[in-house]
Enzyme design. Sequence first.
Site, PDB file in Angstrom:
ATOM      1  N   HIS A 186       0.835  -1.200   0.000  1.00  0.00           N
ATOM      2  CA  HIS A 186       0.000   0.000   0.000  1.00  0.00           C
ATOM      3  C   HIS A 186       0.869   1.249   0.000  1.00  0.00           C
ATOM      4  O   HIS A 186       1.303   1.740   1.041  1.00  0.00           O
ATOM      5  CB  HIS A 186      -0.898  -0.007   1.242  1.00  0.00           C
ATOM      6  CG  HIS A 186      -1.974   1.033   1.226  1.00  0.00           C
ATOM      7  ND1 HIS A 186      -3.165   0.878   1.893  1.00  0.00           N
ATOM      8  CD2 HIS A 186      -2.047   2.249   0.640  1.00  0.00           C
ATOM      9  CE1 HIS A 186      -3.924   1.949   1.709  1.00  0.00           C
ATOM     10  NE2 HIS A 186      -3.249   2.809   0.951  1.00  0.00           N
ATOM     11  N   LEU A 237       2.605   6.712  -4.701  1.00  0.00           N
ATOM     12  CA  LEU A 237       3.820   7.338  -5.209  1.00  0.00           C
ATOM     13  C   LEU A 237       3.545   8.574  -6.061  1.00  0.00           C
ATOM     14  O   LEU A 237       4.473   9.162  -6.613  1.00  0.00           O
ATOM     15  CB  LEU A 237       4.672   6.318  -5.967  1.00  0.00           C
ATOM     16  CG  LEU A 237       5.149   5.128  -5.131  1.00  0.00           C
ATOM     17  CD1 LEU A 237       6.175   4.307  -5.896  1.00  0.00           C
ATOM     18  CD2 LEU A 237       5.706   5.557  -3.775  1.00  0.00           C
ATOM     19  N   ARG A 238       2.280   8.979  -6.185  1.00  0.00           N
ATOM     20  CA  ARG A 238       1.872  10.287  -6.729  1.00  0.00           C
ATOM     21  C   ARG A 238       2.226  10.495  -8.197  1.00  0.00           C
ATOM     22  O   ARG A 238       2.181  11.639  -8.675  1.00  0.00           O
ATOM     23  CB  ARG A 238       2.504  11.419  -5.897  1.00  0.00           C
ATOM     24  CG  ARG A 238       2.292  11.334  -4.391  1.00  0.00           C
ATOM     25  CD  ARG A 238       0.838  11.350  -4.011  1.00  0.00           C
ATOM     26  NE  ARG A 238       0.653  11.582  -2.569  1.00  0.00           N
ATOM     27  CZ  ARG A 238      -0.442  11.286  -1.916  1.00  0.00           C
ATOM     28  NH1 ARG A 238      -1.471  10.724  -2.546  1.00  0.00           N
ATOM     29  NH2 ARG A 238      -0.550  11.529  -0.622  1.00  0.00           N
ATOM     30  N   ASN A 283      -5.161   6.395  -7.024  1.00  0.00           N
ATOM     31  CA  ASN A 283      -5.693   7.760  -6.940  1.00  0.00           C
ATOM     32  C   ASN A 283      -4.642   8.798  -7.313  1.00  0.00           C
ATOM     33  O   ASN A 283      -4.313   9.704  -6.556  1.00  0.00           O
ATOM     34  CB  ASN A 283      -6.297   8.041  -5.564  1.00  0.00           C
ATOM     35  CG  ASN A 283      -5.356   7.765  -4.414  1.00  0.00           C
ATOM     36  OD1 ASN A 283      -4.457   6.942  -4.507  1.00  0.00           O
ATOM     37  ND2 ASN A 283      -5.564   8.445  -3.305  1.00  0.00           N
ATOM     38  N   HIS A 323      -5.213  -0.318   6.243  1.00  0.00           N
ATOM     39  CA  HIS A 323      -4.933   0.554   7.397  1.00  0.00           C
ATOM     40  C   HIS A 323      -5.993   0.457   8.505  1.00  0.00           C
ATOM     41  O   HIS A 323      -6.687   1.423   8.817  1.00  0.00           O
ATOM     42  CB  HIS A 323      -4.754   2.007   6.964  1.00  0.00           C
ATOM     43  CG  HIS A 323      -5.669   2.497   5.876  1.00  0.00           C
ATOM     44  ND1 HIS A 323      -7.038   2.393   5.926  1.00  0.00           N
ATOM     45  CD2 HIS A 323      -5.386   3.125   4.700  1.00  0.00           C
ATOM     46  CE1 HIS A 323      -7.564   2.927   4.835  1.00  0.00           C
ATOM     47  NE2 HIS A 323      -6.578   3.375   4.075  1.00  0.00           N
ATOM     48  N   ASP A 326       0.942   2.656   3.755  1.00  0.00           N
ATOM     49  CA  ASP A 326       0.084   3.729   3.268  1.00  0.00           C
ATOM     50  C   ASP A 326       0.928   4.985   3.048  1.00  0.00           C
ATOM     51  O   ASP A 326       0.520   6.100   3.391  1.00  0.00           O
ATOM     52  CB  ASP A 326      -1.071   4.002   4.226  1.00  0.00           C
ATOM     53  CG  ASP A 326      -2.138   4.929   3.634  1.00  0.00           C
ATOM     54  OD1 ASP A 326      -2.079   5.185   2.416  1.00  0.00           O
ATOM     55  OD2 ASP A 326      -2.997   5.407   4.392  1.00  0.00           O
ATOM     56  N   GLY A 351      -2.192  12.553   5.142  1.00  0.00           N
ATOM     57  CA  GLY A 351      -1.256  11.560   4.635  1.00  0.00           C
ATOM     58  C   GLY A 351       0.060  11.605   5.375  1.00  0.00           C
ATOM     59  O   GLY A 351       0.535  12.679   5.762  1.00  0.00           O
TER      60      GLY A 351
END
Length: 422
Positions: free
Chosen positions: A47, A50-51, A81, A212, A278, A297
């Site tokens: 999980h 890495l954007r 996402n 999570h 996460d 985050g």
Amino acid sequence: MDGELRYTEVGIADGKIVTVGSYVSGGDERISLGTSEILLPGFIDPHVHLRDPGMTQKEDFHTGTLAAIHAGVTCVYDMPNTKPPVVDVRTFNEKKAAIRGKAVTDYGLFAAVTPGINARMLAPLVVGFKLFMGSTTGNILLDDDEELIPAVTDALATGRRLSVHAEDDKLIEKEEERCCRDHLRNRPARAETQAISRLASNFSGRNINICHITTPEGLDMAHAAGFSVESTLHHILFEVDRHTGTEYKVNPPIRDIQTRDELFKRFVKGEPDMIGTDHAPHTAEEKEQDFQSAPSGIPGVETTMPMVMEYVRRGTMQMSDAVRMACHNPGYLFDVPKGRIAEGYDADLVVFDMRNVSKIEVPKLHSRCGHSPYAGCDAVFPKDVYLRGSLQVMDGEFCGEPIGDDVRGLRGRFFRDCRQEG
């Protein structure tokens, strides 16, 4: 091997483990470990965010996997996402093109479950599907049962595991927030247990992973329904009345001290199935905004497993539990031939000297985000890290190349055959 320390030799050819035994003959090169060093399977982080693409000012696939490899993480599963979110074959291919040639670890990519998803077309490409039942970073919320149930049914029918952000969005409030206690008020524990209950009533016993987990009740409910459970370090270490600022703002939220302490006890006993970071990097500037404006985050891909290894060194948790949660299960549950020192598995290997304890220092970390709530914590970082037999980290320093690849593109259905053979 299998979470137990023993003397053995490992033979590697073409990136795979081909022999494990008391003596392995042949080979072009022999590497011996020191008397204080141990060899473990490469860790798998199920999980990460890495954007990449779309938010690379926070992180990209190179900086994120570089951080991972320094923790001994040789494979990451990246969430969908991003911008645009991965919702179909076109956006999957766009993401693959954007990250090509950047990764220094192997990786799998998730696709988001959305209304009308063509799961059958996506399934051969992805490591799993992701369902967002609670609003968080990105705009791929799916919380209405009329759309959720058929979409999840289609995703599960492919055989891929479904990871779920389990917060019932109907129970999430939007009141003003000034601290983590306010954030917890807006996202109560009941949102987690209600989401798990809804899943259990429709999909009990199916290939579902609860991401999570934040409450002991949620952990018990998920296991009772036959779901796997993933636990993060920030939910077992931080609590709302001591850790109040934006550095600790995350979805789902950190909770009260009693919940935190009970979850920590369950974690070190090895009750969750997997350790997931996460890893959700935001820039330091974003996190320095007022609490209401700051994004949720916490980064953790480079710090989590070295801290877990320090728990092992201290005797707080068993090596066998750490290896099962961080190596075996993330490979097994997502059908990837990694996470074991056994014939036929990828030669992802990590060397630790358990005497080498250090403090986490933010300037030495590799994530682009440039901050960490774990600064100053004790950790045992790996000495050497091998990805499919290739040395990527030597004496704690990166020495490799961006040879990371998609676990679905590299491999066929070997692992199911291996699992059936025991």
